[in-house]
Design a protein around this motif. Structure first.
Motif, mmCIF file in Angstrom:
data_model
loop_
_atom_site.group_PDB
_atom_site.id
_atom_site.type_symbol
_atom_site.label_atom_id
_atom_site.label_comp_id
_atom_site.label_asym_id
_atom_site.label_seq_id
_atom_site.Cartn_x
_atom_site.Cartn_y
_atom_site.Cartn_z
ATOM 1 N N ARG A 28 -15.863 -41.557 5.292
ATOM 2 C CA ARG A 28 -15.854 -40.390 6.283
ATOM 3 C C ARG A 28 -16.531 -39.219 5.468
ATOM 4 N NH1 ARG A 28 -9.434 -39.813 7.742
ATOM 5 N NH2 ARG A 28 -9.337 -41.695 9.392
ATOM 6 N N ASN A 29 -16.871 -39.248 3.887
ATOM 7 C CA ASN A 29 -17.511 -38.352 3.273
ATOM 8 C C ASN A 29 -19.075 -38.895 3.179
ATOM 9 O OD1 ASN A 29 -15.451 -36.436 3.097
ATOM 10 N ND2 ASN A 29 -14.529 -38.083 1.605
ATOM 11 N N THR A 30 -19.778 -38.005 2.732
ATOM 12 C CA THR A 30 -21.387 -38.292 2.302
ATOM 13 C C THR A 30 -21.543 -37.819 0.781
ATOM 14 O OG1 THR A 30 -22.083 -36.336 3.294
ATOM 15 C CG2 THR A 30 -22.180 -38.228 4.641
ATOM 16 N N GLY A 31 -22.510 -38.503 0.173
ATOM 17 C CA GLY A 31 -22.691 -38.151 -1.259
ATOM 18 C C GLY A 31 -22.395 -39.222 -2.018
ATOM 19 N N PRO A 32 -22.912 -38.879 -3.368
ATOM 20 C CA PRO A 32 -22.782 -40.054 -4.238
ATOM 21 C C PRO A 32 -21.474 -40.568 -4.515
ATOM 22 C CG PRO A 32 -24.026 -38.161 -5.135
ATOM 23 C CD PRO A 32 -23.394 -37.795 -3.699
ATOM 24 N N LEU A 33 -21.081 -41.668 -4.820
ATOM 25 C CA LEU A 33 -19.620 -42.460 -4.803
ATOM 26 C C LEU A 33 -18.832 -41.449 -5.957
ATOM 27 C CD1 LEU A 33 -17.555 -44.424 -4.154
ATOM 28 C CD2 LEU A 33 -18.703 -45.902 -5.865
ATOM 29 N N PHE A 34 -19.328 -41.359 -7.273
ATOM 30 C CA PHE A 34 -18.856 -40.597 -7.888
ATOM 31 C C PHE A 34 -18.252 -39.242 -7.678
ATOM 32 C CE2 PHE A 34 -18.487 -37.722 -11.659
ATOM 33 C CZ PHE A 34 -17.780 -38.241 -12.647
ATOM 34 N N ASP A 35 -19.122 -38.535 -7.066
ATOM 35 C CA ASP A 35 -18.673 -37.121 -6.342
ATOM 36 C C ASP A 35 -17.543 -37.178 -5.507
ATOM 37 O OD1 ASP A 35 -20.591 -35.971 -7.918
ATOM 38 O OD2 ASP A 35 -22.007 -35.703 -6.378
ATOM 39 N N GLN A 36 -17.592 -38.306 -4.724
ATOM 40 C CA GLN A 36 -16.393 -38.574 -3.587
ATOM 41 C C GLN A 36 -15.180 -38.898 -4.395
ATOM 42 O OE1 GLN A 36 -17.215 -40.737 -0.243
ATOM 43 N NE2 GLN A 36 -19.538 -40.785 -0.826
ATOM 44 N N LEU A 37 -15.314 -39.793 -5.458
ATOM 45 C CA LEU A 37 -14.006 -40.225 -6.237
ATOM 46 C C LEU A 37 -13.634 -38.924 -7.043
ATOM 47 C CD1 LEU A 37 -15.157 -43.864 -7.330
ATOM 48 C CD2 LEU A 37 -13.352 -43.123 -5.542
ATOM 49 N N ASN A 38 -14.384 -38.082 -7.440
ATOM 50 C CA ASN A 38 -14.047 -36.914 -8.344
ATOM 51 C C ASN A 38 -13.296 -36.093 -7.536
ATOM 52 O OD1 ASN A 38 -14.187 -35.369 -10.927
ATOM 53 N ND2 ASN A 38 -15.369 -33.844 -9.451
ATOM 54 N N LYS A 39 -13.684 -35.674 -6.167
ATOM 55 C CA LYS A 39 -12.964 -35.084 -5.371
ATOM 56 C C LYS A 39 -11.484 -35.402 -5.068
ATOM 57 C CE LYS A 39 -13.432 -32.560 -0.761
ATOM 58 N NZ LYS A 39 -14.054 -32.591 0.445
ATOM 59 N N ILE A 40 -11.358 -36.797 -4.984
ATOM 60 C CA ILE A 40 -10.178 -37.297 -4.687
ATOM 61 C C ILE A 40 -9.274 -37.243 -5.687
ATOM 62 C CG2 ILE A 40 -8.998 -39.529 -4.174
ATOM 63 C CD1 ILE A 40 -11.369 -40.598 -2.631
ATOM 64 N N SER A 41 -9.817 -37.486 -6.981
ATOM 65 C CA SER A 41 -8.804 -37.128 -8.019
ATOM 66 C C SER A 41 -8.753 -35.666 -8.686
ATOM 67 C CB SER A 41 -9.726 -37.886 -9.338
ATOM 68 O OG SER A 41 -10.863 -37.332 -9.863
ATOM 69 N N SER A 42 -9.028 -34.671 -7.651
ATOM 70 C CA SER A 42 -8.934 -33.194 -7.902
ATOM 71 C C SER A 42 -9.699 -32.870 -9.254
ATOM 72 C CB SER A 42 -7.675 -32.825 -8.304
ATOM 73 O OG SER A 42 -6.798 -32.856 -7.059
ATOM 74 N N ASN A 43 -10.895 -33.481 -9.377
ATOM 75 C CA ASN A 43 -11.900 -33.088 -10.378
ATOM 76 C C ASN A 43 -11.505 -33.858 -11.919
ATOM 77 O OD1 ASN A 43 -13.607 -31.544 -8.927
ATOM 78 N ND2 ASN A 43 -12.374 -30.089 -8.957
ATOM 79 N N ARG A 44 -10.781 -34.645 -11.523
ATOM 80 C CA ARG A 44 -10.392 -35.230 -13.043
ATOM 81 C C ARG A 44 -11.511 -36.251 -13.753
ATOM 82 N NH1 ARG A 44 -5.465 -34.556 -10.999
ATOM 83 N NH2 ARG A 44 -3.749 -34.087 -12.329
ATOM 84 N N LEU A 45 -12.204 -36.802 -12.726
ATOM 85 C CA LEU A 45 -13.343 -37.694 -13.165
ATOM 86 C C LEU A 45 -14.339 -37.003 -13.851
ATOM 87 C CD1 LEU A 45 -13.938 -40.410 -10.595
ATOM 88 C CD2 LEU A 45 -12.571 -40.724 -12.419
ATOM 89 N N ILE A 46 -14.607 -35.818 -13.481
ATOM 90 C CA ILE A 46 -15.839 -35.213 -14.364
ATOM 91 C C ILE A 46 -15.397 -34.490 -15.529
ATOM 92 C CG2 ILE A 46 -15.247 -32.710 -13.067
ATOM 93 C CD1 ILE A 46 -18.603 -34.038 -14.110
ATOM 94 N N ILE A 47 -13.892 -34.084 -15.620
ATOM 95 C CA ILE A 47 -13.263 -33.767 -16.801
ATOM 96 C C ILE A 47 -13.247 -34.926 -17.826
ATOM 97 C CG2 ILE A 47 -11.251 -33.099 -17.720
ATOM 98 C CD1 ILE A 47 -10.524 -31.551 -15.063
ATOM 99 N N TRP A 48 -12.956 -36.092 -17.432
ATOM 100 C CA TRP A 48 -12.763 -37.138 -18.165
ATOM 101 C C TRP A 48 -14.213 -37.706 -18.936
ATOM 102 C CZ3 TRP A 48 -9.259 -40.456 -14.642
ATOM 103 C CH2 TRP A 48 -8.009 -39.814 -14.435
ATOM 104 N N LYS A 49 -15.402 -37.467 -17.802
ATOM 105 C CA LYS A 49 -16.578 -37.995 -18.134
ATOM 106 C C LYS A 49 -17.136 -36.862 -19.118
ATOM 107 C CE LYS A 49 -21.044 -38.645 -16.090
ATOM 108 N NZ LYS A 49 -21.938 -37.413 -16.759
ATOM 109 N N THR A 50 -16.909 -35.737 -19.056
ATOM 110 C CA THR A 50 -17.356 -34.661 -19.889
ATOM 111 C C THR A 50 -16.478 -34.889 -21.194
ATOM 112 O OG1 THR A 50 -17.686 -33.111 -17.977
ATOM 113 C CG2 THR A 50 -17.400 -32.092 -20.292
ATOM 114 N N SER A 51 -15.311 -35.033 -21.446
ATOM 115 C CA SER A 51 -14.609 -35.397 -22.482
ATOM 116 C C SER A 51 -15.118 -36.100 -23.484
ATOM 117 C CB SER A 51 -13.227 -35.261 -22.243
ATOM 118 O OG SER A 51 -12.546 -34.260 -21.547
ATOM 119 N N LEU A 52 -15.376 -37.229 -22.610
ATOM 120 C CA LEU A 52 -15.663 -38.664 -23.381
ATOM 121 C C LEU A 52 -17.156 -38.625 -24.042
ATOM 122 C CD1 LEU A 52 -14.340 -41.306 -21.126
ATOM 123 C CD2 LEU A 52 -13.614 -40.688 -23.238
#
Length: 419
Positions: free
Chosen positions: A273-297
């Motif tokens: 139902r959404n458009t855009g990169p898969l990572f951005d969509q998954l990051n939105k579902i996870s309440s921005n946790r993915l970008i936080i984890w990616k940045t931390s690593l």
């Protein structure tokens, strides 16, 4: 005098005091970070030092694989804190001191106790958790639906007027300050209710009130982490009823498969139902946790040995452009703060705990200890999605994890006291 000293030097006294401070002082009145919080911190740190000095003199400190791994982890955490590339904050230092309490007091608390002593103490803790949380839940639910019709006292209005939104949907944390905190407390109440029910220490009507009010509050708070924990609790209960019955186990396995397929379908539908990169969509579902984890690593790779220092999350805040200093993931925090050595030592402690659990083959057959395992597991799961276990001192799940992890590790079938 001697009796008083015995009470004060008992690990259980400090543990009960810590739970009381969180549950009946900090949480109901939202006194986080204030003078009362500081008094609780200082009291526990000093009390811990007194207990450990006594244990050392009395030769009560025993080094088993779990304690060795946790001790190594703590030493490296201190080294990382000392050699971090920034000023040394007072709160990370205080939390580091409090880790001594969790490792040195909470974990070995049950080692010298009989099984019946352990059960009696956990019942006390369970009732402490259930009583205040159930009261707070009932007040919150009543206020949510009736605050416009009834004149609530000013104190209740001040503590319970907290309404928020997420993607247009209301989130109501009641008197818990934040929806995630509300979900955590309610999960704790449900787990403690199941524990008491396993020993037939609670009336079914009381258990129903506790569970219904907690589930209702989780619904109002819209806490996704709590939703995941509820699913895992339900699966655990189903698994217990299927053990030893092949037909039931086949049905249970089929249900798990269908659940996994259904989850994948729901995620696919939501993503489609959404458009855009898969990572951005998954990051939105996870309440921005993915970008936080990616940045931390990414930041961890810049200092893989010493890490950035205990609770030093400046890199996260800098790259996410937000006031977020915690990775919301235990493993990622360990890597970011203490580097590979710290992460490896903590992982060794987890492995030692799991090995002991697998060796104690009778533990799952014990109708009480299996709930101790579930409580430990549920708060470990929460630590992979939230701030818990290390780096904070006001979350109820943190002391519950350390206490019940130690109880499971030092499991024994008999009521003989171990010296």
């Amino acid at each position: 005098m001697k009796k008083t000293a015995g009470i004060l030097l008992d690990h259980r006294s400090l543990i009960a005091f810590y739970f009381f401070g969180i549950l009946y002082v900090l949480v109901p009145w939202k006194l986080y970070g204030g003078p009362m919080n500081q008094v609780l911190q200082a009291s526990c740190i000093v009390w811990t030092g007194i207990i450990l000095v006594h244990d050392l003199i009395a030769e009560r400190i025993k080094l088993d694989p779990l304690m060795i791994a946790l001790s190594v982890f703590y030493v490296w955490a201190v080294i990382s804190f000392i050699f971090q590339p920034k000023g040394h904050g007072i709160y990370p230092f205080i939390h580091l001191l409090e880790m001594v309490m969790f490792i040195g007091v909470f974990i070995p608390a049950s080692r010298t106790l009989s099984a019946e002593q352990v059960h009696r103490f956990t019942e006390i803790i369970a009732w402490m958790v259930i009583a205040i949380i159930t009261i707070m839940n009932i007040i919150a639910i009543a206020f949510f639906y009736l605050h416009e019709q009834l004149p609530f006292p000013e104190l209740i209005v001040r503590l319970y007027t907290s309404f928020g939104l997420r993607n247009g949907h209301p989130r109501y944390p009641g008197g818990y300050k934040h929806p995630v905190l509300a979900g955590e407390k309610c999960i704790a109440a449900i787990l403690c209710c199941l524990l008491l029910q396993s020993r037939k220490r609670i009336h079914p009507a009381a258990a129903a009130v506790i569970c219904i009010s907690s589930l209702w509050m989780i619904l109002l708070a819209d806490s996704r982490t709590a939703d995941i924990q509820l699913i895992l609790i339900a699966l655990f209960i189903c698994a217990l009823h299927c053990i030893g019955n092949r037909k039931r186990m086949r049905i249970f396995a089929g249900m798990l498969f269908l659940l996994a397929v259904g989850f994948c379908v729901l995620v696919y539908i939501k993503l489609s139902r959404n458009t855009g990169p898969l990572f951005d969509q998954l990051n939105k579902i996870s309440s921005n946790r993915l970008i936080i984890w990616k940045t931390s690593l990414e930041e961890f790779l810049k200092r893989p040995v010493l890490g950035w220092g205990w609770e030093n999350g400046d890199a996260i805040a800098q790259y996410t452009q937000a006031e977020i200093y915690d990775s919301h993931n235990l493993a990622v925090n360990l890597l970011l703060w203490t580097g590979l050595p710290g992460f490896g030592a903590f992982a060794a402690a987890v492995i030692a705990w799991i090995r002991r659990l697998l060796k104690n083959k009778g533990i799952l057959q014990d109708r009480v200890y299996r709930w101790y395992i579930l409580i430990t597991a549920m708060f470990f799961v929460q630590s992979l999605l939230d701030i818990l276990i290390i780096g904070e001192d006001i979350r109820l799940g943190t002391p519950m994890f350390w206490l019940f992890a130690g109880i499971v590790y030092y499991f024994r079938k008999t009521n003989t006291e171990i010296q």
